[in-house]
Design a protein around this motif. Sequence first.
Motif, PDB file in Angstrom:
ATOM      1  N   LYS A   1       0.812  -1.209   0.000  1.00  0.00           N
ATOM      2  CA  LYS A   1       0.000   0.000   0.000  1.00  0.00           C
ATOM      3  C   LYS A   1       0.845   1.260   0.000  1.00  0.00           C
ATOM      4  CE  LYS A   1      -4.235  -1.776   2.088  1.00  0.00           C
ATOM      5  NZ  LYS A   1      -5.210  -1.590   3.200  1.00  0.00           N
ATOM      6  N   PHE A   2       2.098   1.157   0.413  1.00  0.00           N
ATOM      7  CA  PHE A   2       2.946   2.351   0.476  1.00  0.00           C
ATOM      8  C   PHE A   2       3.826   2.405  -0.778  1.00  0.00           C
ATOM      9  CE2 PHE A   2       2.180   1.184   5.047  1.00  0.00           C
ATOM     10  CZ  PHE A   2       1.196   2.134   5.259  1.00  0.00           C
ATOM     11  N   ASP A   3       5.109   2.346  -0.635  1.00  0.00           N
ATOM     12  CA  ASP A   3       5.962   2.353  -1.815  1.00  0.00           C
ATOM     13  C   ASP A   3       5.754   1.054  -2.598  1.00  0.00           C
ATOM     14  OD1 ASP A   3       6.768   4.610  -0.584  1.00  0.00           O
ATOM     15  OD2 ASP A   3       8.818   3.951  -0.151  1.00  0.00           O
ATOM     16  N   HIS A   4       5.672   1.183  -3.929  1.00  0.00           N
ATOM     17  CA  HIS A   4       5.414  -0.027  -4.722  1.00  0.00           C
ATOM     18  C   HIS A   4       5.668   0.238  -6.211  1.00  0.00           C
ATOM     19  CE1 HIS A   4       1.532   2.172  -4.888  1.00  0.00           C
ATOM     20  NE2 HIS A   4       1.509   1.710  -6.151  1.00  0.00           N
ATOM     21  N   ILE A   5       5.696  -0.841  -6.985  1.00  0.00           N
ATOM     22  CA  ILE A   5       5.731  -0.814  -8.449  1.00  0.00           C
ATOM     23  C   ILE A   5       4.462  -1.497  -8.950  1.00  0.00           C
ATOM     24  CG2 ILE A   5       6.915  -1.590 -10.528  1.00  0.00           C
ATOM     25  CD1 ILE A   5       9.509  -1.581  -8.990  1.00  0.00           C
TER      26      ILE A   5
END
Length: 487
Positions: free
Chosen positions: A70-74
Amino acid sequence: EKQTTSEGQKPVQCGTWTKYAEGGIFTSPNYPNKYPPDRECVYIIEAAPRQCIELHFDEKYSIEPSWECKFDHIEVRDGPFGFSPIIGRFCGQQNPPMIKSSGRFLWIKFFADGELESIGFSARYNFTPDPDFKDLGILKPLPVCEFEMGGPEGIVESVQIVKEGKASETEAVDCKWYIRAPPRSKIYLRFLDYEMQNSNECKRNFVAVYDGSSSVEDLKAKFCSTVANDVMLRTGLGVIRMWADEGSRSSRFQMLFTSFQEPPCEANTFFCHSNMCINNTLVCNGLQNCVYPWDENHCKEKRKANLLDQLTNTSGTIIGVTSCIVIILIVISVIVQIKQPRKKFVQRKTDFDQTVFQEVFEPPHYELCTLRGTGTTADLADVADDFENYHKLRRSSSKCIHDHHCGSQMSSIKGSRSNLSTRDASVLTEIQPQPVKPLIQPMNRRNILVMKHSYSQDAADACEIDEIEEVPTTSHRLSRHDKAVQR
């Protein structure tokens, strides 16, 4: 490593649209150092027609881990849009597996919040043949096909490709029309004709509309099914793109573009009642330039005048000569019909056979009377026979009387005529009137029969019939008279 766009050659730290035939590499910002916070980068990879994309992530990979990322992602999607089918969302310390697209595009988004940065990622991509087109082989290099258009209005159509020699009718095409509106104007697009040969197969044929540039991120609408809707652009630059492979060259479209301004309208413009101000020259031009046909209402009189204005001297001469020829032919045909002799048809009544009645009714006025009745022919035949018998009897009886008075072979044997005894004379005197009485009655009966079959009540009033001499008509009575004379 900085990325460059295919158009501007400007360094871009976050996000790009890449299209390289040999593949390439893209990374998160500041890779292999930590990426900055509060960043969102979108990468769109486009392959050549009939090719797919393979995406590989390097081992040096680290993104802030979180539950369901839900936070940093690709985020990777199978297509050129942020609403294309999602392939997966990745984060943490383990690099994602190899990703392969089903078509020509991949959409990749990198998102970083304001906390806990990491080194990010590095990804490389290459192209492989699309299995859907393995029977068709590798596509040949596409011809350059671009058009520039502008002005208050114009028509964009697929037939321009062949007319202007951009490509043949059997080549695959990837054509673009760049439409530039006047300053401070926007563009309204309305489809006049649209048909895709391979409907719902966007890999083989489609029509796309871009707003502001030809980049995928500026894609406004894409049509590859059976229906195409009107498009209202927000800028003064519109790009229309048509893709069709060799087996889809029968796909066609025709689109009307109209430059417009938002209200308030200027003096030389027409208000369309749909927040559009178009040029006055577009009113009553036979094409609907507004969203609703306000510009074509109440244009009947003006259209008639325009039609007359379009007639050139050559057209007028041709129409006049043709009209004169037609009029001359009509006059000649009328004269021929008048001069042609007409045949008169006179209905001739069936000739009346008078031979049947010649011997019976010698007076001419009897021929004017109509004979009626089904038994007329038979009765007339009997009358003729009776009259003929009567004449024969008359001749024979007069001969016999003449023999009695003047002498015959029998009287010459007995004596001369002067020797006729008084007894014989008295006998003849008594015998001669005897056959007369019965002859009168049959004649009356036969006369009634002839009148019954010869005359109606109207004919009796119209014809004056003379009295017929009472003559014997019955054959058996004539024979009785003959016997009496013989005696």
